[in-house]
Scaffold this active site. Structure first.
Site, PDB file in Angstrom:
ATOM      1  N   GLU A   1       5.992   3.759   2.072  1.00 28.26           N
ATOM      2  CA  GLU A   1       6.703   4.923   1.552  1.00 28.26           C
ATOM      3  C   GLU A   1       7.195   5.834   2.675  1.00 28.26           C
ATOM      4  O   GLU A   1       8.331   6.313   2.652  1.00 28.26           O
ATOM      5  CB  GLU A   1       5.751   5.648   0.614  1.00 28.26           C
ATOM      6  CG  GLU A   1       6.156   6.963   0.100  1.00 28.26           C
ATOM      7  CD  GLU A   1       5.155   7.466  -0.923  1.00 28.26           C
ATOM      8  OE1 GLU A   1       5.410   7.250  -2.113  1.00 28.26           O
ATOM      9  OE2 GLU A   1       4.119   8.056  -0.538  1.00 28.26           O
TER      10      GLU A   1
ATOM     11  N   GLY B   1       0.835  -1.197   0.000  1.00 30.67           N
ATOM     12  CA  GLY B   1       0.000   0.000   0.000  1.00 30.67           C
ATOM     13  C   GLY B   1       0.866   1.242   0.000  1.00 30.67           C
ATOM     14  O   GLY B   1       2.023   1.216  -0.443  1.00 30.67           O
ATOM     15  N   ARG B   2       0.339   2.332   0.519  1.00 33.50           N
ATOM     16  CA  ARG B   2       1.112   3.579   0.529  1.00 33.50           C
ATOM     17  C   ARG B   2       1.915   3.791   1.795  1.00 33.50           C
ATOM     18  O   ARG B   2       2.830   4.617   1.839  1.00 33.50           O
ATOM     19  CB  ARG B   2       0.185   4.776   0.283  1.00 33.50           C
ATOM     20  CG  ARG B   2      -0.240   4.892  -1.171  1.00 33.50           C
ATOM     21  CD  ARG B   2      -0.789   6.254  -1.517  1.00 33.50           C
ATOM     22  NE  ARG B   2      -2.077   6.514  -0.900  1.00 33.50           N
ATOM     23  CZ  ARG B   2      -2.289   7.407   0.055  1.00 33.50           C
ATOM     24  NH1 ARG B   2      -1.291   8.127   0.536  1.00 33.50           N
ATOM     25  NH2 ARG B   2      -3.512   7.596   0.535  1.00 33.50           N
TER      26      ARG B   2
ATOM     27  N   CYS C   1       4.233  -6.289  -2.148  1.00 28.04           N
ATOM     28  CA  CYS C   1       3.891  -5.057  -2.861  1.00 28.04           C
ATOM     29  C   CYS C   1       4.920  -3.951  -2.618  1.00 28.04           C
ATOM     30  O   CYS C   1       6.071  -4.067  -2.988  1.00 28.04           O
ATOM     31  CB  CYS C   1       2.474  -4.629  -2.455  1.00 28.04           C
ATOM     32  SG  CYS C   1       1.764  -3.313  -3.461  1.00 28.04           S
ATOM     33  N   HIS C   2       4.518  -2.856  -1.965  1.00 30.96           N
ATOM     34  CA  HIS C   2       5.425  -1.748  -1.663  1.00 30.96           C
ATOM     35  C   HIS C   2       6.177  -1.944  -0.348  1.00 30.96           C
ATOM     36  O   HIS C   2       7.007  -1.110   0.029  1.00 30.96           O
ATOM     37  CB  HIS C   2       4.652  -0.430  -1.599  1.00 30.96           C
ATOM     38  CG  HIS C   2       4.220   0.103  -2.933  1.00 30.96           C
ATOM     39  ND1 HIS C   2       3.280  -0.528  -3.709  1.00 30.96           N
ATOM     40  CD2 HIS C   2       4.614   1.210  -3.624  1.00 30.96           C
ATOM     41  CE1 HIS C   2       3.086   0.166  -4.826  1.00 30.96           C
ATOM     42  NE2 HIS C   2       3.881   1.214  -4.803  1.00 30.96           N
TER      43      HIS C   2
ATOM     44  N   TYR D   1       6.017  -5.083  -6.077  1.00 31.17           N
ATOM     45  CA  TYR D   1       5.179  -4.471  -7.092  1.00 31.17           C
ATOM     46  C   TYR D   1       6.128  -3.857  -8.132  1.00 31.17           C
ATOM     47  O   TYR D   1       7.134  -3.227  -7.765  1.00 31.17           O
ATOM     48  CB  TYR D   1       4.279  -3.399  -6.466  1.00 31.17           C
ATOM     49  CG  TYR D   1       3.294  -2.826  -7.444  1.00 31.17           C
ATOM     50  CD1 TYR D   1       2.260  -3.614  -7.945  1.00 31.17           C
ATOM     51  CD2 TYR D   1       3.412  -1.515  -7.904  1.00 31.17           C
ATOM     52  CE1 TYR D   1       1.361  -3.110  -8.872  1.00 31.17           C
ATOM     53  CE2 TYR D   1       2.509  -1.003  -8.830  1.00 31.17           C
ATOM     54  CZ  TYR D   1       1.490  -1.799  -9.309  1.00 31.17           C
ATOM     55  OH  TYR D   1       0.612  -1.303 -10.232  1.00 31.17           O
TER      56      TYR D   1
END
Length: 376
Positions: free
Chosen positions: A275, A271-272, A301-302, A321
């Site tokens: 980050e 997800g975000r 993913c992330h 990802y």
């Protein structure tokens, strides 16, 4: 017949991770078609709120279902059961499963289909509370849920009121199918953050709980009982994924109180959130502990943005990802192409995946590292 973003995908992917062949069908649609799902949240109002969720891809065709090829049936909730309950072919199919002595798991509003088929007469069951009048009218013995994770077993029927009951519902369903779980007394830690991907936290979290693991979720600056908003990331034909609001995920432990040495494995959702978590020194220290201790680490993913920032990928082989490839390569890792997007890889103590369609592989590979087995 999927309808609810978690009540369809969690059992679907969890059972696949356990080695069960699972098909999802919907009347009027065929394999490869999609069903829209919804996000239902109890957020203080007199009933739940609803927003649009993921697109759930069907893998079988409704008109081709042969009941004799299946050992059980799972009925998700959401709003779909309201209209599915008045479709004769659906009612007939469900009746065939029940009358054939198959194992049935039913959650939330899914009971409406059972009631329409006349299959709850004299049966003990629970459901989302507003479904009570219909079940009582259909002759069921209503069991008031003490919590939204309550489960009730009556013969070959297992019921629960909401997706919070998934772990126990899954465990009981696997047992009913003849499954046996071994090596499950593990302690697993999840590193969470605001706007992590909805599926990528809830599916592995509840699946590991269903296996009997003690699972904790923590987030920097937050404590047990706080929540993290999640994001629904989907693939809808654009150049990158779309984003919609997801569920609010409740944390089970306080970040500052975590003793990393007391856990057997670490899971990093995508997800975000990765980050910004990747620049949090406390998160980096936690990740380094698990990697340096050679404990299993599963990142999807992330999530690999955090691993890259922690400097623990040098010389390792991993995927992520595709848009995170730069982070992985610059960190000194060997990039493994996720073809297809559901492909996952294990390199030593590290399991990596590219996105939530890979959950069955992702979870089963983590299970292998933990020594957890489900046998039938």
């Amino acid at each position: 017949m999927p309808s609810f973003v978690l009540q369809g995908m969690v059992p679907f992917q969890a059972l696949q991770a356990f080695g069960v062949a699972v098909d999802a069908v919907c009347p009027g649609r065929k394999a490869g078609d999609a069903c829209r799902t919804s996000i239902h949240i109890l957020s203080g109002g007199q009933t739940f709120t609803e927003t649009v969720g993921h697109n759930f891809t069907l893998n079988a065709t409704f008109d081709e279902v042969d009941v004799t090829n299946y050992d059980g049936l799972w009925l998700p909730g959401g709003r779909a059961p309201e209209y599915l309950a008045v479709i004769p072919s659906v009612v007939e199919l469900v009746a065939k499963f029940v009358n054939s002595g198959k194992e049935i798991a039913c959650i939330c509003h899914g009971h409406l289909i059972l009631a329409a088929a006349g299959l709850v007469q004299g049966r003990k069951c629970t459901a989302f509370p507003p479904v009570k009048p219909v079940l009582v009218a259909a002759g069921a013995q209503w069991v008031e849920p003490d919590t939204m994770s309550t489960t009730v077993v009556d013969g070959k029927l297992i019921t629960a009121p909401t997706y919070e009951g998934h772990p126990e519902l899954l465990r009981l369903f696997v047992k009913a199918l003849g499954g046996k779980i071994n090596g499950s007394s593990k302690r697993i830690l999840f590193i969470c953050g605001d706007y992590m991907e909805d599926y990528e936290v809830k599916v592995p979290f509840q699946t590991l709980q269903a296996l009997g693991c003690h699972v904790d979720a923590v987030c920097p600056t937050k404590k047990a009982g706080d929540t993290c908003p999640t994001a629904v990331h989907d693939f809808e034909g654009d150049q990158t994924y779309s984003e919609k609001p997801g569920h609010n995920f409740a944390l089970t432990a306080t970040f500052d109180d975590v003793d990393a040495s007391s856990y057997d494995a670490l899971v990093i959702p995508g997800g975000r959130s990765p980050e910004y978590l990747s620049i949090n020194e406390s998160v980096i220290a936690l990740v380094k502990h698990f990697m340096e201790s050679k404990k299993p680490v599963a990142s999807i993913c992330h999530g690999q943005q955090i691993l890259a920032a922690a400097g623990v990928l040098k010389g390792r082989k991993c995927t992520a990802y595709p848009a995170v490839k730069l982070n992985v390569v610059l960190s000194g890792a060997t990039w493994l192409e996720p073809e297809p997007i559901s492909r996952c890889f294990t390199d030593g103590n590290l399991v990596t995946g590219a996105a939530w369609p890979g959950h069955p592989e992702f979870i089963s590979q983590l299970m292998a590292l933990l020594g957890i087995q489900v046998s039938f």
